[in-house]
Every structure is written in C-alpha cells, then in structure tokens.
Scaffold this motif. Structure first.
Motif, PDB file in Angstrom:
ATOM      1  N   GLN A 115      -3.474  11.077   7.031  1.00 33.28           N
ATOM      2  CA  GLN A 115      -4.445  10.603   8.032  1.00 33.28           C
ATOM      3  C   GLN A 115      -3.833   9.524   8.901  1.00 33.28           C
ATOM      4  N   LEU A 116      -4.145   9.604  10.192  1.00 31.10           N
ATOM      5  CA  LEU A 116      -3.753   8.563  11.140  1.00 31.10           C
ATOM      6  C   LEU A 116      -5.027   7.979  11.715  1.00 31.10           C
ATOM      7  N   VAL A 117      -5.046   6.649  11.872  1.00 29.63           N
ATOM      8  CA  VAL A 117      -6.253   5.987  12.383  1.00 29.63           C
ATOM      9  C   VAL A 117      -5.877   5.158  13.610  1.00 29.63           C
ATOM     10  N   MET A 118      -6.752   5.208  14.625  1.00 29.30           N
ATOM     11  CA  MET A 118      -6.548   4.391  15.816  1.00 29.30           C
ATOM     12  C   MET A 118      -7.035   2.971  15.523  1.00 29.30           C
ATOM     13  N   THR A 119      -6.156   1.975  15.685  1.00 30.83           N
ATOM     14  CA  THR A 119      -6.549   0.574  15.477  1.00 30.83           C
ATOM     15  C   THR A 119      -6.443  -0.164  16.814  1.00 30.83           C
ATOM     16  N   ASP A 120      -6.774  -1.440  16.812  1.00 35.49           N
ATOM     17  CA  ASP A 120      -6.626  -2.251  18.029  1.00 35.49           C
ATOM     18  C   ASP A 120      -5.155  -2.348  18.450  1.00 35.49           C
ATOM     19  N   GLU A 156      -8.971   1.816   1.621  1.00 37.52           N
ATOM     20  CA  GLU A 156      -8.149   2.299   2.726  1.00 37.52           C
ATOM     21  C   GLU A 156      -7.749   1.119   3.616  1.00 37.52           C
ATOM     22  N   VAL A 157      -6.474   1.068   3.987  1.00 31.31           N
ATOM     23  CA  VAL A 157      -5.995   0.031   4.916  1.00 31.31           C
ATOM     24  C   VAL A 157      -5.049   0.690   5.916  1.00 31.31           C
ATOM     25  N   PRO A 158      -5.006   0.181   7.155  1.00 30.65           N
ATOM     26  CA  PRO A 158      -4.047   0.742   8.106  1.00 30.65           C
ATOM     27  C   PRO A 158      -2.626   0.298   7.771  1.00 30.65           C
ATOM     28  N   GLY A 159      -1.660   1.187   7.958  1.00 29.61           N
ATOM     29  CA  GLY A 159      -0.267   0.854   7.682  1.00 29.61           C
ATOM     30  C   GLY A 159       0.301  -0.121   8.715  1.00 29.61           C
ATOM     31  N   TRP A 209      -1.968   3.604  16.930  1.00 33.01           N
ATOM     32  CA  TRP A 209      -2.139   4.514  15.794  1.00 33.01           C
ATOM     33  C   TRP A 209      -1.339   4.057  14.587  1.00 33.01           C
ATOM     34  N   ARG A 210      -1.978   4.112  13.409  1.00 32.75           N
ATOM     35  CA  ARG A 210      -1.322   3.758  12.147  1.00 32.75           C
ATOM     36  C   ARG A 210      -1.662   4.802  11.099  1.00 32.75           C
ATOM     37  N   GLU A 211      -0.783   4.947  10.096  1.00 33.21           N
ATOM     38  CA  GLU A 211      -1.111   5.851   8.986  1.00 33.21           C
ATOM     39  C   GLU A 211      -2.157   5.193   8.083  1.00 33.21           C
ATOM     40  N   VAL A 212      -3.066   5.982   7.526  1.00 30.43           N
ATOM     41  CA  VAL A 212      -4.036   5.452   6.571  1.00 30.43           C
ATOM     42  C   VAL A 212      -3.337   5.310   5.209  1.00 30.43           C
ATOM     43  N   MET A 213      -3.369   4.081   4.687  1.00 26.70           N
ATOM     44  CA  MET A 213      -2.715   3.761   3.423  1.00 26.70           C
ATOM     45  C   MET A 213      -3.790   3.359   2.408  1.00 26.70           C
ATOM     46  N   PRO A 242       0.798  -1.225   0.000  1.00 31.32           N
ATOM     47  CA  PRO A 242       0.000   0.000   0.000  1.00 31.32           C
ATOM     48  C   PRO A 242       0.840   1.289   0.000  1.00 31.32           C
ATOM     49  N   ILE A 243       0.295   2.347  -0.618  1.00 32.24           N
ATOM     50  CA  ILE A 243       0.918   3.668  -0.597  1.00 32.24           C
ATOM     51  C   ILE A 243       0.134   4.552   0.388  1.00 32.24           C
TER      52      ILE A 243
END
Ligand code: SAH
Length: 354
Positions: free
Chosen positions: A161-166, A184-187, A169-173, A24-25
């Motif tokens: 964008q940064l997203v909170m995952t389980d 959209e997938v979490p980095g 925090w990860r970048e939105v890819m 992913p980019i």
C-alpha cells in the motif's frame, strides 16, 4: 482440527522485536509473513475453521470447473500430455471434484498442485493421491497444454500500500504505538515514482493498493499459456475496475477481526484487482476471455440442471443442494462479489460463460 486454543503469539513477538530494533516493517512483509505462518500450521477451512470456500460448499463447484476445463481441452484438439494445475488447493476438494468430472469426459490430465504449506499438502494428497507437488509454477513441465485453476489464491498474496501524505507518497508501514499494539504509519522514503502518473495527484490520505505477487502470477501463467497452450480460471472476490483505498481484512472463526491484532492467527486477505490482472496477462500475449460474476458463470455452466440431477438421485438432500446452489450464485451471497477471470492461449477457442 479446531482453531481455538492458540499457542503464544510467537510471530507477533518477533514482529515487535524487529520493529523495536530496526523501525517499522512494510505492510506487505506483515501480511506475507502472517499468512505464511497461518497456512503452515492451521486447518483454516470449513465449519470448524475460519472460513468456507466455494469448493467446500458443494461438489457442484469443482465439477463445473472440471467440465469447463475439459470442454476447452477437447475443443482445442485433445493435445497430450496435458496438465491440470491448481494454485493454492487448500484441502484438495476442488482438485478432487474437478478431476473426477474431467474423467467422465475422457480427460485425464497429470495433476500438479502448487502449495506452499507442508501441512496442507498432506491433506491434498488424501484427495488427489496422484498429485505432484510444486513450490511454485517453475517446476511444472514446460510441454503440453496447461489447464489451470486458482480459487481464493490471489487474495491471500500480500499487498503493498502507498498512502498520500502532506509530504508526498509513502509506503504504508507497520509500527508500534505506546502500548505495543501494531499500527499503520507512513514510511520515511518518498515513493512518488512508484505511483502511476495518472494517479499521483490525489488528496492526502488516499491509499493505493497493489499486489506484486498477483501480477507476477498472472504474468507467469499467461506466458505458459502462450508457449504451451491451455486455459486458466482465476476465481476470487474483488473488483472488476481498479479503485483507491485499502481492502485488507482478516477473518477468524467466520467473523471479521482486526487484521493488525493477531498476525498469523487470522487469515489476512485483500480484494483482487481483476482489471490489473487482465492487463498483465494481455501484456504477455494471452487472450483474456473476460471477467464474469461467479453466479452468472455457474449458471451458464448449468448449475441449476446439475443441482436438479443430484436432487433427483438423492431427494433427502434436495434442500441442502438448492441452498448450496443459492449460496454460490445469489448476488446477496457469493454470486456477485466473486468474479471469474478466464485466459487462454491466443489460438484456443472461446469458453462457456464469457
Ligand atoms: N483454493 C482453496 C484454498 C484457498 S486458501 C479453496 O478454495 O478452498 C489459499 C491457499 O493458497 C492455501 O492452500 C494456501 O496454503 C495457499 N497459498 C497461499 N499463499 C501461497 C503462496 N505464496 N504459494 C503457494 N501457495 C500459497
């Protein structure tokens, strides 16, 4: 130029190849390259294009901006040489209308247009034949006050964008689903340290959006104002206080479309975080006059009187003029969603409308 009949989606294919080969980019890369492509080969503005901006609605918009900048320059002591600087001038309509209005007040600054797109530069040159073009602010002269305006420029700059995952925090890819559609997938890389401590503790799914390009622009403009004197107006749609969530959207032929579907074909934009912009400019020492709603700003500058004057000289256009005035100022149209952020050098006077 019309916007129909697109050639094959070369950019989408190159993104797909890149993702298949390397994974992913980032959303920021996806948006940045999509818009660079979009503005390099399209004439996006106006009825026949994808969207209509304020200067294209009525000459009153550019004239009042020109009046505001001229008024600032006059009350600050008429220092020469002075520079009109516009970021992302589109078709050149605002630059043309603003500089014409300035001239009526005896203000004839040098004209500097910061534009990345070669196709748009040739359009702008038709409206402002004296224009000097710049890839970015760095080549604008370092001496003399800067009177700067940017309308719907910041919203075109790519956001991160940064997203909170389980797992934190990860970048939105952007990756591909089983049918080769962009999703959209979490980095993979933990990004907790990139999130301000006060916002770090958030439920899964929370999205934080930042615009490094907007912050860099505000930082640089503020630095110029402090060093050279001057004033700046940033006009865009956005929010006055920071908030969570994604604001990325795309528009094509005056309709909202899926921003992931056709990179480089639709205009991708994001809401501007005006609180963040003001904070960055102030951190560099510039004076923030405030962030007004566009409707209130234009009313304070006398758009009603200007519309009346124009209507009395061209009565056949009265209805169109009043409709344009309403479109620019009404809270149900552009009046509230669009904001005007004003900055000056520390020792420059207050401005009308703030
Ligand atoms: N101000 C115009 C156009 C807004 S569209 C109007 O109000 O009608 C955005 C403009 O910013 C276009 O001119 C686009 O080519 C320019 N632009 C977008 N990203 C840019 C960048 N990174 N550097 C310079 N110009 C950019």
């Amino acid at each position: 130029m019309t916007t129909s009949g697109e050639p094959p989606a070369a950019l989408a294919d190159s993104f797909r190849r890149l993702i298949r080969a390397h994974g992913p980019i980032s959303l920021m890369q996806f948006m940045g390259e999509s818009n660079a492509h979009y503005y390099s080969r399209r004439e996006p503005f106006g009825e026949a294009g994808d969207f209509i901006t304020a200067p294209e609605i009525s000459q009153m918009f550019g004239e009042l901006i020109g009046l505001w900048l001229a008024d600032m320059w006059i009350r600050a002591g008429r220092t020469e040489p002075a520079h009109y600087v516009e970021l992302g001038p589109g078709r050149g309509t605002l630059a043309r209308d603003a500089t014409r209005a300035m001239k009526r007040y005896g203000f004839e600054p040098r004209r500097h247009l910061v534009e990345g797109s070669v196709a748009l530069r040739s359009e702008q040159l038709k409206q402002v034949p004296e224009a000097q073009f710049h890839d970015d602010l760095s080549s604008v002269p370092m001496e003399g006050p800067v009177l700067l305006v940017a309308n719907e420029f910041l919203d075109a700059l790519p956001v991160r964008q940064l997203v909170m995952t389980d797992h934190g925090w990860r970048e939105v890819m952007i990756g591909l689903d089983g049918e080769d559609r962009f999703i959209e997938v979490p980095g993979q890389v933990p990004m907790d340290s990139a999130v301000p401590e006060a916002r770090r503790d958030a439920p899964p799914g929370t999205v934080i959006e930042t615009c490094p390009g907007a912050a860099a622009t505000l930082f640089e403009v503020a630095g110029r104002l402090v060093k050279q004197g001057g004033a700046a107006l940033f006009i865009d749609y956005g929010y006055a206080t920071s908030r969570n969530g994604s604001s990325v959207q795309a528009v094509r032929a005056h309709r909202k479309v899926d921003w992931l579907a056709e990179p480089g074909v639709a205009d991708i934009s994001a809401h501007v975080d005006f609180a963040q912009c003001a904070a960055v400019a102030q951190s560099r020492g510039a004076r923030w006059l405030g962030t007004s709603e566009q409707g209130a700003f234009l009313k304070a500058l006398g758009i009603d009187a200007r519309a009346e004057t124009l209507a009395s000289t061209a009565p056949q256009h009265r209805e169109a003029l009043m409709a344009a005035r309403d479109r620019l100022t009404s809270p149900s149209e552009m009046g509230s969603l669009f904001k005007v952020l004003a900055l000056t050098a520390p020792d420059w006077p207050d401005g009308a409308g703030f």
